[in-house]
Design a protein around this motif. Structure first.
Motif, mmCIF file in Angstrom:
data_model
loop_
_atom_site.group_PDB
_atom_site.id
_atom_site.type_symbol
_atom_site.label_atom_id
_atom_site.label_comp_id
_atom_site.label_asym_id
_atom_site.label_seq_id
_atom_site.Cartn_x
_atom_site.Cartn_y
_atom_site.Cartn_z
ATOM 1 N N ILE A 65 0.852 -1.196 0.000
ATOM 2 C CA ILE A 65 0.000 0.000 0.000
ATOM 3 C C ILE A 65 0.882 1.239 0.000
ATOM 4 O O ILE A 65 1.801 1.356 0.816
ATOM 5 N N LEU A 66 0.610 2.160 -0.900
ATOM 6 C CA LEU A 66 1.335 3.433 -0.964
ATOM 7 C C LEU A 66 0.435 4.537 -0.435
ATOM 8 O O LEU A 66 -0.673 4.743 -0.934
ATOM 9 N N ILE A 67 0.907 5.244 0.589
ATOM 10 C CA ILE A 67 0.199 6.412 1.115
ATOM 11 C C ILE A 67 0.958 7.657 0.674
ATOM 12 O O ILE A 67 2.147 7.812 0.981
ATOM 13 N N ILE A 68 0.290 8.533 -0.055
ATOM 14 C CA ILE A 68 0.908 9.769 -0.546
ATOM 15 C C ILE A 68 0.436 10.928 0.317
ATOM 16 O O ILE A 68 -0.771 11.152 0.476
ATOM 17 N N VAL A 69 1.395 11.668 0.875
ATOM 18 C CA VAL A 69 1.079 12.842 1.689
ATOM 19 C C VAL A 69 1.662 14.079 1.010
ATOM 20 O O VAL A 69 2.554 13.976 0.174
ATOM 21 N N PRO A 70 1.172 15.290 1.367
ATOM 22 C CA PRO A 70 1.559 16.495 0.618
ATOM 23 C C PRO A 70 2.991 16.972 0.809
ATOM 24 O O PRO A 70 3.554 17.605 -0.078
ATOM 25 N N ASP A 94 -0.252 -2.240 -4.907
ATOM 26 C CA ASP A 94 -1.588 -2.794 -5.114
ATOM 27 C C ASP A 94 -2.692 -1.791 -4.779
ATOM 28 O O ASP A 94 -3.818 -1.919 -5.254
ATOM 29 N N CYS A 95 -2.340 -0.812 -3.950
ATOM 30 C CA CYS A 95 -3.350 0.155 -3.511
ATOM 31 C C CYS A 95 -2.688 1.499 -3.246
ATOM 32 O O CYS A 95 -1.587 1.557 -2.689
ATOM 33 N N ILE A 96 -3.355 2.586 -3.646
ATOM 34 C CA ILE A 96 -2.894 3.951 -3.360
ATOM 35 C C ILE A 96 -3.904 4.629 -2.449
ATOM 36 O O ILE A 96 -5.111 4.570 -2.693
ATOM 37 N N ILE A 97 -3.392 5.260 -1.390
ATOM 38 C CA ILE A 97 -4.221 6.109 -0.530
ATOM 39 C C ILE A 97 -3.642 7.515 -0.577
ATOM 40 O O ILE A 97 -2.476 7.718 -0.232
#
Length: 387
Positions: free
Chosen positions: A38-43, A111-114
Motif C-alpha cells: 500500500i502506498l500512502i501519498i502525503v503532501p 496494489d493500492c494507493i491512498i
C-alpha cells in the motif's frame, strides 16, 4: 464502486487513525483482495514522518513493514550507508508527492494507493497525472475539505470514486471534539492607496490577464508593506504578553511577506518556516510549540504548515492572506482546532481596503459561516487601523 472512495473528515478528527485502520484491514484480508503493498501519498516531507510516527504509535509496525520515502529520509540513509529494505509483501509505504515525482520508479509494485489530503489532486496537476497513471483498481482519497471548483471535485471523484463518508466540523465542535472558533477581523485602511490597474489605453489587453496582473501587483504590495507587517507582528506580540502560556501562528502566502514579518517581529521565542527549512528544524519548532509553557510565535508559509501538521498547543492564528480558497483557509485554521486545554481558537483575519483583499475577505466570511456556523465576532467587530 468497490475498492474506491473518498473520506471527508475535518482536520483533528483522527484521519491518520482512519487510514491506519484501512491499511490494517486491507492487509489482514490480503488473501481475499490480493493487496500486499500500500502506498500512502502525503503532501509534504513533514507529514511523511508524522504519518509514520502515528502508524507506529497505533502499533501497525508490529504487524506490517512500514517504510518512509522522502528527500530527508534519503539523506539520512546516505549518511548511514543504508538502503530501503522491502519484504515481498505486507509493506505500507509512506511518501510525499514531490519525492514520488522524481523517484517513483524506485517504489515496488503497488496494489493500492491512498492519497492523504486528496484536495490537492486537482485537474491537470502533476500529482493528478501521477496517480492516474498507476493502473490499479484500489485507490482511496482522504481530505478535510474538498476544492471549491466543481471541475476539481469531478477530477477527484474520477480518480478515487465517490464520497463514502463525511463528517462536518460543526458536528465535531458540538461534540467537543474540536475547539470552537472566534473570528476576529482586522482591517487596514490605507489613506493613500496605490493604483495596481496599469493599462495602456492604446493597447488591447485581455481582461483576464489584466485582472491577474492587478491581483498580483496588489498581493505583492501588501505582502511586503513594512508598516502593516510591523503592526501584525505587534498584534501577535501583545497577544502573547497578555496570555503568556499561549502560542501564536502567523500564516502567510508569499516568502516576501514571511521574511518581512519575521524580521520585524521583536520576540525571543520566534520561529520561521518555509520550503527551505529542513524537516528536522520544522519538527523541533513543532516540539517547542507543543510545550505547555507557551510563549512561542511561529511565522509559517501556508503551503508548508497549513496542511496536516499536528500542533497541540495553538491558541491563536493570524491569517495574512490575499486568497479565499476553501482548502487553504479551512486547512490553515485546522492547525489550531485541537481542543486540548482550550475551548476556543482565536482567528485574526487581516485584510485591507483594496479591491481583491476586501473581495476575498468577504468570501472567507462565507467559509466561516459554512464550516463553523460562525458570523464575525460581534463584540470585536472590525478593528480599523488607518495607515
Amino acid at each position: 464502486m468497490a475498492g474506491r472512495g473518498v473520506i471527508v473528515s475535518p482536520t483533528r478528527s483522527g484521519k491518520s487513525l482512519i487510514l491506519a485502520g484501512l491499511c490494517h484491514n486491507m492487509l489482514l484480508n490480503r488473501n481475499k483482495n490480493d493487496i500486499h503493498n500500500i502506498l500512502i501519498i502525503v503532501p509534504n516531507i513533514q507529514l511523511v514522518s508524522q504519518m509514520y510516527n502515528d502508524f507506529c504509535e497505533y502499533g501497525l509496525n508490529t504487524k506490517w513493514n512500514i517504510i518512509k520515502f522522502s528527500a530527508e529520509q534519503d539523506k539520512k540513509n546516505k549518511k548511514k550507508n543504508e538502503d530501503f529494505k522491502f519484504d515481498d509483501d505486507n509493506n505500507i509505504i509512506i511518501s510525499n508527492s514531490q519525492w514520488l515525482m522524481l523517484h517513483g520508479d524506485d517504489v515496488p509494485y503497488i496494489d493500492c494507493i491512498i492519497q492523504d489530503e486528496c484536495h490537492g489532486v486537482k485537474r491537470s496537476s502533476e500529482l493528478s497525472k501521477l496517480v492516474k497513471s498507476v493502473k490499479i483498481p484500489f485507490k482511496f482519497g482522504c481530505t478535510g475539505t474538498l476544492p471549491k471548483e466543481q471541475i476539481d471535485r469531478w477530477n477527484i471523484s474520477g480518480i478515487f470514486g465517490p464520497v463514502v463518508d463525511e463528517i462536518e466540523i460543526k458536528e465535531l465542535q458540538e461534540k467537543n471534539v474540536l475547539a470552537d472558533v472566534s473570528i476576529n477581523p482586522i482591517k487596514f485602511v490605507h489613506s493613500l492607496k496605490q493604483n495596481f490597474k496599469q493599462v495602456n489605453e492604446d493597447e488591447l489587453v485581455d481582461p483576464f490577464e489584466l485582472a491577474q496582473s492587478e491581483y498580483k501587483n496588489e498581493s505583492m504590495f501588501l505582502a511586503q508593506n513594512q508598516q502593516t507587517n510591523k503592526i501584525i507582528t505587534n498584534i501577535a506580540k501583545q497577544l502573547i504578553i497578555k496570555h503568556p502560556i499561549w502560542n501564536a501562528l502567523i500564516l502567510f502566502d508569499y516568502t516576501l511577506s514571511g521574511e518581512s514579518l519575521f524580521e520585524l517581529l521583536d520576540w525571543k521565542d520566534k520561529h520561521y518556516i518555509d520550503g527551505t527549512v529542513s524537516l528536522d528544524v520544522r519538527t523541533d519548532i513543532v516540539d517547542q510549540m507543543n510545550n505547555p509553557n507557551g510563549g512561542h510565535i511561529t511565522i509559517a508559509n501556508c503551503k508548508c504548515f497549513g496542511t496536516g501538521i499536528t500542533v497541540k498547543n495553538i491558541q491563536c492564528i493570524i491569517l495574512v492572506t490575499n486568497q479565499s480558497a476553501v482548502t487553504k483557509v479551512i486547512q490553515a485554521i485546522g492547525r489550531g482546532l485541537r481542543i486540548e486545554d482550550k475551548p476556543t481558537l482565536y482567528v485574526f483575519d487581516i485584510f485591507h481596503n483594496y479591491k481583491y483583499s476586501e473581495k476575498h475577505f468577504k468570501e472567507r466570511t462565507e467559509l466561516y459561516k459554512k464550516f463553523y456556523g460562525k458570523e464575525l465576532n460581534k463584540d470585536y467587530k472590525i478593528k480599523y487601523l488607518n495607515i
